[in-house]
Enzyme design. Structure first.
Site, PDB file in Angstrom:
ATOM      1  N   ASN A   1       0.520  -5.750   3.892  1.00  0.00           N
ATOM      2  CA  ASN A   1       0.705  -5.826   5.271  1.00  0.00           C
ATOM      3  C   ASN A   1       1.490  -7.158   5.577  1.00  0.00           C
ATOM      4  O   ASN A   1       1.571  -7.965   4.620  1.00  0.00           O
ATOM      5  CB  ASN A   1      -0.381  -5.353   6.151  1.00  0.00           C
ATOM      6  CG  ASN A   1      -1.444  -6.436   5.850  1.00  0.00           C
ATOM      7  OD1 ASN A   1      -1.239  -7.726   5.587  1.00  0.00           O
ATOM      8  ND2 ASN A   1      -2.766  -5.935   6.016  1.00  0.00           N
TER       9      ASN A   1
ATOM     10  N   GLU B   1      -0.753 -10.425   4.995  1.00  0.00           N
ATOM     11  CA  GLU B   1      -0.991 -10.378   3.380  1.00  0.00           C
ATOM     12  C   GLU B   1       0.291 -11.182   2.936  1.00  0.00           C
ATOM     13  O   GLU B   1       0.326 -12.077   2.166  1.00  0.00           O
ATOM     14  CB  GLU B   1      -1.177  -9.126   2.862  1.00  0.00           C
ATOM     15  CG  GLU B   1      -2.688  -8.883   3.151  1.00  0.00           C
ATOM     16  CD  GLU B   1      -2.881  -7.254   2.720  1.00  0.00           C
ATOM     17  OE1 GLU B   1      -4.240  -7.040   2.803  1.00  0.00           O
ATOM     18  OE2 GLU B   1      -2.137  -6.663   2.382  1.00  0.00           O
TER      19      GLU B   1
ATOM     20  N   ASP C   1      -4.902   2.489   3.130  1.00  0.00           N
ATOM     21  CA  ASP C   1      -5.519   3.285   1.842  1.00  0.00           C
ATOM     22  C   ASP C   1      -4.695   4.578   2.110  1.00  0.00           C
ATOM     23  O   ASP C   1      -4.491   5.075   0.940  1.00  0.00           O
ATOM     24  CB  ASP C   1      -7.125   3.582   2.243  1.00  0.00           C
ATOM     25  CG  ASP C   1      -7.959   2.237   2.090  1.00  0.00           C
ATOM     26  OD1 ASP C   1      -7.569   1.552   1.376  1.00  0.00           O
ATOM     27  OD2 ASP C   1      -8.841   2.348   2.456  1.00  0.00           O
TER      28      ASP C   1
END
Length: 309
Positions: free
Chosen positions: A195, A198, A263
């Protein structure tokens, strides 16, 4: 869109990573505590759901795939709950029990449909268990089409470089949801799905789209990745490959809860790619899946029917 997943039951996804149990306590909030300026929640309902890498596997099954899950849990009541939820979901469990740790738990307290508090219980797995886990991973590889490595920086993927190398040697697609300040250990993966926060830890800030593209493509080449998929919340997603940059705007809908959205995205990418879609085709579906799941409370899944009807 009239896309559909064909023969997905024959495709198998092996998920490895940090396995968690997500617990939800729902209740009423009618007053403030006299002991401190905090709300009093009268708990009326409790739920348990698969979290972390287990939520990736759960999302894969919801899309019609077969999924196996590797990870570490404790020899405790929470670990028993994880195993029971895996059985209910039809996920093949290859979990290792570590008697020296407790199963990772994220406890969320919900009042009036809002998350008021999250309490985390976590310990890192011991070395002996992790060594056995790598051997088991190598033994299981041949039975699966795609590998997803779900890293929440809780210690279960300290052998991630070896796992990627083994998967590459077996000619498997390897998708990684990364964490931390060092992405070198993910070198050689097929696709990385960071993301914005990150990615910023790795490449720093960017001044605009052209600067972002230059830095992202440089990182992708440095790590020998086929693709780098940047998930950008309300800005959608951007896929960087050798031949092109594909940006997909966010699906306009109300965001209710972003828990576990990453996820869902990586599970959807894995499912679509396992069924022969290109990364560019798969990211269109994954973007829609992410848009659907953020409209649900807590760690949730998206079904084929929601995606393709």
């Amino acid at each position: 869109m009239s896309l559909s997943v064909n023969n997905s039951e024959s495709k198998r996804i092996l998920v490895a990573g940090d396995v968690m149990l997500d617990r939800y306590w729902f209740g009423e909030v009618n007053r403030i505590s006299p002991e401190a300026p905090v709300p009093i929640v009268r708990v009326q309902k409790r739920e348990e759901r698969l979290g972390g890498a287990a939520n990736v596997a759960r999302n894969a099954v919801a899309l019609g795939m077969q999924a196996g899950l590797m990870g570490v849990i404790g020899q405790d009541e929470a670990g028993n709950s994880v195993e029971a939820l895996l059985r209910e979901s039809g996920i093949y469990s290859y979990l290792s029990r570590d008697p020296q740790i407790s199963t990772i738990i994220k406890l969320r307290v919900i009042g009036r449909q809002q998350q008021l508090l999250r309490i985390d219980f976590e310990e890192r797995p011991t070395e002996n268990v992790l060594r056995d886990k790598l051997n088991r991973f190598n033994a299981l590889l041949s039975g699966y089409d795609v590998v997803v490595l779900s890293d929440y920086a809780k210690g279960s993927l300290n052998n991630v470089s070896d796992m990627i190398a083994a998967a590459n040697a077996a000619n498997k697609l390897v998708l990684v949801d990364p964490k931390g300040h060092d992405f070198v250990r993910y070198a050689g993966a097929t696709l990385l799905t960071p993301n914005k926060s990150e990615l910023k830890q790795i490449i720093g800030d960017w001044s605009g789209e052209s600067d972002l593209t230059e830095k992202a493509q440089s990182l992708r080449r440095e790590l020998r990745l086929q693709g780098l998929l940047l998930t950008r919340s309300e800005e959608g997603m951007t896929l960087y490959t050798e031949d092109q940059v594909t940006h997909v705007p966010a699906v306009a809908r109300e965001v209710f809860d972003v828990s576990g959205a990453g996820d869902t995205v990586i599970a959807t990418m894995a499912a679509m790619m396992a069924n022969g879609m290109s990364m560019q085709e798969a990211v269109l579906i994954a973007n829609r899946a992410g848009g659907i799941v953020v409209g649900k409370l807590g760690t949730a899944t998206v079904t084929k029917e929601e995606l393709f009807t």
